[in-house]
Design a protein around this motif. Structure first.
Motif, PDB file in Angstrom:
ATOM      1  N   UNK A  92      18.965 -12.425 -24.061  1.00 63.30           N
ATOM      2  CA  UNK A  92      18.140 -11.448 -24.183  1.00 63.30           C
ATOM      3  C   UNK A  92      17.465 -10.992 -22.831  1.00 63.30           C
ATOM      4  N   UNK A  93      16.677 -12.048 -22.249  1.00 67.26           N
ATOM      5  CA  UNK A  93      16.082 -11.631 -21.053  1.00 67.26           C
ATOM      6  C   UNK A  93      16.989 -11.317 -19.896  1.00 67.26           C
TER       7      UNK A  93
ATOM      8  N   UNK B  17      19.116 -23.655 -29.241  1.00 70.90           N
ATOM      9  CA  UNK B  17      19.932 -22.353 -29.389  1.00 70.90           C
ATOM     10  C   UNK B  17      18.893 -21.016 -29.484  1.00 70.90           C
ATOM     11  N   UNK B  18      17.683 -21.199 -29.897  1.00 71.44           N
ATOM     12  CA  UNK B  18      16.799 -20.186 -30.068  1.00 71.44           C
ATOM     13  C   UNK B  18      16.347 -19.636 -28.608  1.00 71.44           C
ATOM     14  N   UNK B  19      16.135 -20.980 -27.717  1.00 71.36           N
ATOM     15  CA  UNK B  19      15.875 -20.553 -26.091  1.00 71.36           C
ATOM     16  C   UNK B  19      16.996 -20.032 -25.496  1.00 71.36           C
ATOM     17  N   UNK B  20      18.084 -20.354 -25.933  1.00 72.49           N
ATOM     18  CA  UNK B  20      19.240 -19.898 -25.147  1.00 72.49           C
ATOM     19  C   UNK B  20      19.513 -18.384 -25.603  1.00 72.49           C
TER      20      UNK B  20
ATOM     21  N   UNK C  93      19.718  -4.460 -17.283  1.00 71.74           N
ATOM     22  CA  UNK C  93      19.543  -2.853 -17.566  1.00 71.74           C
ATOM     23  C   UNK C  93      18.603  -2.495 -16.567  1.00 71.74           C
ATOM     24  N   UNK C  94      17.467  -3.304 -16.352  1.00 75.21           N
ATOM     25  CA  UNK C  94      16.447  -2.565 -15.512  1.00 75.21           C
ATOM     26  C   UNK C  94      16.573  -2.496 -14.051  1.00 75.21           C
ATOM     27  N   UNK C  95      17.418  -3.609 -13.694  1.00 78.12           N
ATOM     28  CA  UNK C  95      18.072  -3.348 -12.209  1.00 78.12           C
ATOM     29  C   UNK C  95      18.835  -2.270 -12.100  1.00 78.12           C
ATOM     30  N   UNK C  96      19.811  -1.951 -13.089  1.00 75.31           N
ATOM     31  CA  UNK C  96      20.755  -0.783 -12.817  1.00 75.31           C
ATOM     32  C   UNK C  96      19.792   0.392 -13.043  1.00 75.31           C
TER      33      UNK C  96
END
Length: 57
Positions: free
Chosen positions: A17-18, A9-12, A24-27
């Motif tokens: 988030x990543x 769950x934490x890794x998910x 957003x960065x690509x936009x």
């Protein structure tokens, strides 16, 4: 077993988030690229106008 579920769950959440950050960065990069492209096109038109005026003049 529960520990593995919690770790998954934490890794998910970290992966989600990543992915959101990357989207957003690509936009932002796409907008910057479009602005750069428009600037270059405007500059090319200006250079063409200056070249044709110097030939005529």
């Amino acid at each position: 077993m529960e520990a593995m579920g919690i770790i998954g769950f934490i890794f998910g959440l970290a992966g989600l988030s990543y992915a959101i950050t990357a989207k957003k960065d690509i936009a932002k990069l796409k907008i910057e690229f479009e602005d750069l492209k428009a600037s270059i096109e405007a500059s090319d038109k200006s250079n063409k106008n200056n070249t044709s005026e110097s030939i005529i003049g």
